[in-house]
Design a protein around this motif. Structure first.
Motif, mmCIF file in Angstrom:
data_model
loop_
_atom_site.group_PDB
_atom_site.id
_atom_site.type_symbol
_atom_site.label_atom_id
_atom_site.label_comp_id
_atom_site.label_asym_id
_atom_site.label_seq_id
_atom_site.Cartn_x
_atom_site.Cartn_y
_atom_site.Cartn_z
ATOM 1 N N TRP A 161 -3.933 3.711 -6.744
ATOM 2 C CA TRP A 161 -2.869 2.707 -6.823
ATOM 3 C C TRP A 161 -1.948 3.073 -7.975
ATOM 4 C CZ3 TRP A 161 -1.538 -1.134 -3.629
ATOM 5 C CH2 TRP A 161 -0.584 -2.031 -4.080
ATOM 6 N N GLN A 210 -3.659 -8.378 -6.343
ATOM 7 C CA GLN A 210 -3.910 -7.085 -6.975
ATOM 8 C C GLN A 210 -5.301 -6.563 -6.628
ATOM 9 O OE1 GLN A 210 -1.561 -5.136 -9.019
ATOM 10 N NE2 GLN A 210 -3.080 -3.758 -8.139
ATOM 11 N N LEU A 211 -6.294 -7.451 -6.604
ATOM 12 C CA LEU A 211 -7.648 -7.037 -6.219
ATOM 13 C C LEU A 211 -7.677 -6.525 -4.776
ATOM 14 C CD1 LEU A 211 -9.882 -9.820 -7.835
ATOM 15 C CD2 LEU A 211 -9.786 -7.389 -8.466
ATOM 16 N N CYS A 230 0.702 3.579 -3.199
ATOM 17 C CA CYS A 230 -0.348 4.600 -3.031
ATOM 18 C C CYS A 230 0.191 5.952 -2.608
ATOM 19 C CB CYS A 230 -1.398 4.121 -2.034
ATOM 20 S SG CYS A 230 -2.407 2.778 -2.689
ATOM 21 N N TYR A 244 0.832 -1.199 0.000
ATOM 22 C CA TYR A 244 0.000 0.000 0.000
ATOM 23 C C TYR A 244 0.874 1.260 0.000
ATOM 24 C CZ TYR A 244 -2.987 3.732 1.647
ATOM 25 O OH TYR A 244 -3.620 4.930 1.775
ATOM 26 N N ALA A 252 -6.545 0.573 -1.618
ATOM 27 C CA ALA A 252 -6.364 1.926 -2.149
ATOM 28 C C ALA A 252 -7.700 2.643 -2.236
ATOM 29 C CB ALA A 252 -5.697 1.863 -3.520
ATOM 30 N N GLN A 253 -8.694 1.962 -2.761
ATOM 31 C CA GLN A 253 -10.007 2.578 -2.923
ATOM 32 C C GLN A 253 -10.619 2.957 -1.579
ATOM 33 O OE1 GLN A 253 -12.906 0.122 -4.913
ATOM 34 N NE2 GLN A 253 -14.069 1.904 -5.599
ATOM 35 N N CYS A 294 -5.176 -5.229 -3.123
ATOM 36 C CA CYS A 294 -4.452 -3.954 -3.100
ATOM 37 C C CYS A 294 -5.320 -2.826 -3.654
ATOM 38 C CB CYS A 294 -3.166 -4.080 -3.902
ATOM 39 S SG CYS A 294 -1.930 -5.141 -3.134
ATOM 40 N N ASP A 295 -6.007 -3.104 -4.741
ATOM 41 C CA ASP A 295 -6.901 -2.096 -5.321
ATOM 42 C C ASP A 295 -7.986 -1.703 -4.321
ATOM 43 O OD1 ASP A 295 -5.458 -2.126 -7.696
ATOM 44 O OD2 ASP A 295 -6.835 -3.520 -8.690
#
Length: 172
Positions: free
Chosen positions: A135, A121-122, A15, A11, A128-129, A124-125
């Protein structure tokens, strides 16, 4: 599936580009194990963040040292790096390119770690969201608190411990 400290590292890496915090969270995790049981691949990831921190600040010598060490470790520890959902082969190539950039005194540019695990990746996304971050956003080079983070931290505990150790050595 992945350690929380590693997810926090990812992150901060992607980010807010807080490489100092990347170093802090992963080093703390790495040090939880006894010295003889510590896994060196974590050091490789820590050194990537430290190398980028140095490059961003213009410390090319420090950046080269860290990035070269990281590249060597990542190359040797490819199975462990792959198990963390990264593509170790691509990461080595990215690090070699970054080493060339630093060697040629090119300016810092943000980079992303090659995540190979779609589920990672999902996750992590989603992190971030949920924090309203982007990201893979570029580093804010005008943010002095980010670029010079090591100069702004409270080091009183470190200084106190060094003085305590010095006193112990003096007493024999």
């Amino acid at each position: 599936m992945y350690p929380k400290a590693y997810l926090d590292y990812l992150y901060h890496f992607h980010c807010d580009r807080d490489y100092f915090e990347c170093h802090e969270v992963l080093e703390e995790y790495w040090k939880e194990k006894d010295a003889g049981e510590r896994e060196i691949h974590w050091v490789g990831l820590i050194q990537i963040a430290v190398g980028l921190y140095h490059h961003r600040r213009g410390n090319l010598r420090g950046a080269l040292r860290m990035l070269r060490n990281a590249c060597r470790i990542i190359g040797k520890e490819s199975a462990a790096i792959n198990a963390l959902g990264l593509d170790s082969g691509r990461l080595v190539k990215i690090l070699e390119e970054r080493i060339d950039c630093v060697t040629n005194q090119e300016p810092y540019a943000s980079m992303n770690l090659p995540i190979a695990d779609p589920e990672l990746q999902l996750s992590c996304d989603a992190m971030a969201q949920s924090a309203s971050k982007v990201w893979g956003a570029s580093s804010d080079l005008l943010d002095g608190s980010l670029v010079n983070r090591h100069t702004l931290r409270d080091r009183s505990d470190v200084i106190e411990e060094r003085q305590r150790q010095l006193e112990l050595r003096r007493k024999g």
